[in-house]
Scaffold this motif. Structure first.
Motif, PDB file in Angstrom:
ATOM      1  N   ARG A   1     -10.370  43.873   4.404  1.00  0.00           N
ATOM      2  CA  ARG A   1      -8.935  43.369   4.962  1.00  0.00           C
ATOM      3  C   ARG A   1      -8.511  44.061   6.376  1.00  0.00           C
TER       4      ARG A   1
ATOM      5  N   GLU B   1       0.232  46.022  -2.336  1.00  0.00           N
ATOM      6  CA  GLU B   1      -0.729  47.016  -2.684  1.00  0.00           C
ATOM      7  C   GLU B   1       0.070  48.099  -3.708  1.00  0.00           C
TER       8      GLU B   1
ATOM      9  N   SER C   1      -4.565  57.155  -2.168  1.00  0.00           N
ATOM     10  CA  SER C   1      -5.008  56.185  -1.742  1.00  0.00           C
ATOM     11  C   SER C   1      -4.140  54.697  -2.175  1.00  0.00           C
TER      12      SER C   1
ATOM     13  N   SER D   1      -9.241  48.741   5.046  1.00  0.00           N
ATOM     14  CA  SER D   1     -10.165  48.220   3.945  1.00  0.00           C
ATOM     15  C   SER D   1     -11.073  47.679   4.937  1.00  0.00           C
TER      16      SER D   1
ATOM     17  N   ALA E   1      -7.711  50.325  -1.149  1.00  0.00           N
ATOM     18  CA  ALA E   1      -7.766  50.589   0.167  1.00  0.00           C
ATOM     19  C   ALA E   1      -7.387  52.047   0.401  1.00  0.00           C
TER      20      ALA E   1
ATOM     21  N   GLY F   1     -13.909  55.083   1.760  1.00  0.00           N
ATOM     22  CA  GLY F   1     -14.140  53.929   2.284  1.00  0.00           C
ATOM     23  C   GLY F   1     -15.110  53.876   3.532  1.00  0.00           C
TER      24      GLY F   1
END
Length: 271
Positions: free
Chosen positions: A235, A161, A173, A232, A177, A199
């Motif tokens: 995930r 990421e 962020s 997430s 995510a 999120g």
């Protein structure tokens, strides 16, 4: 399967405002069998986004039926619901009575590896900065060019990421995510009133762990945190192992939040 306005197809008009202007919203929802544990939170965020963009709010019961039809017999699936303002006159002016285009598409859940949940993931520190626009902050609108350009900054498969900051130097962020840090023993997640996506798993964790603080998180403070981890809705909770050369280790707060996520009905096991 992909449904467009309830019909099995995979095309929309070249004049659709979602294509022309990014005029719309989307949600990405993880299914485990027939269940989508975070579905109510996704519907709440979708309704808030529709209100912000002046879009008619779709019937959640209709979306649920189409989600199940699109998912079919997949044991685990990732579902994307996209709403656009539909086809309108040329130009930026909104149609007086928009006919929303509704796209519901299901895909098999990608294979999961237990190692990142146990050991953590590496992050790239992105040069890209998120622009501030409070009117769009928090919602999941269709324009994701900032994230696309940020993701283009690395091609190392060992980097999972990218860490994104705003123009003021505050961490916002990852590219896909939300982020949590533990600073002096206190869980912190960045405030998202100016930019970023709020999120649904982040919302769930804020309710489940009320001691978590929401505030600006300068990059230097983030990199000095005792724990760093991502959240997430697809995930789950991923501890951060490193940001560039700065090393971290999974800690008790990340483990507690992982346990909560699993308690919702998710897992890192593939059916």
């Amino acid at each position: 399967m992909i449904l467009v306005d309830g019909q099995r197809q995979d095309t929309v008009s070249a004049l659709d405002r979602g294509l022309l202007y990014g005029d719309g919203l989307f949600e990405t929802i993880r299914f485990v069998g027939d269940a989508a544990p975070l579905w109510p939170r996704h519907m709440q965020r979708l309704a808030r986004g529709c209100a912000r963009l002046r879009l008619p709010v779709p019937d959640p019961a209709l979306l649920w039926r189409e989600a199940q039809a699109s998912r079919g017999d997949m044991a685990q699936a990732v579902l994307r619901i996209s709403l656009t303002r539909g086809v309108g006159e040329r130009g930026y002016g909104m149609p007086a009575a928009p006919r929303v285009t509704r796209i519901v598409a299901a895909f098999p859940m990608p294979a999961l590896d237990a190692a990142p949940y146990r050991d953590g993931v590496r992050l790239h520190l992105c040069e890209m900065r998120l622009a501030e626009q409070p009117r769009l902050a928090g919602i999941k609108h269709l324009n994701r060019l900032e994230q696309v350009l940020a993701r283009a900054e690395w091609n190392d498969p060992s980097v999972a990421e990218g860490l994104l900051c705003d123009a003021r130097g505050n961490v916002v962020s990852a590219t896909a995510a939300n982020l949590f840090a533990v600073v002096d023993g206190v869980p912190v997640t960045p405030a998202l009133e100016r930019c970023g996506v709020a999120g649904v798993l982040r919302a769930e964790l804020l309710e489940a762990f009320p001691g978590t603080r929401v505030r600006d998180l300068p990059l230097a403070e983030c990199l000095g945190a005792g724990e760093l981890f991502l959240s997430s809705s697809v995930r789950g909770i991923l501890p951060v192992q490193a940001v560039a050369d700065k090393v971290f280790a999974p800690g008790p707060v990340a483990r507690a939040m992982q346990a909560h996520w699993q308690g919702l009905g998710f897992s890192t096991e593939q059916a």
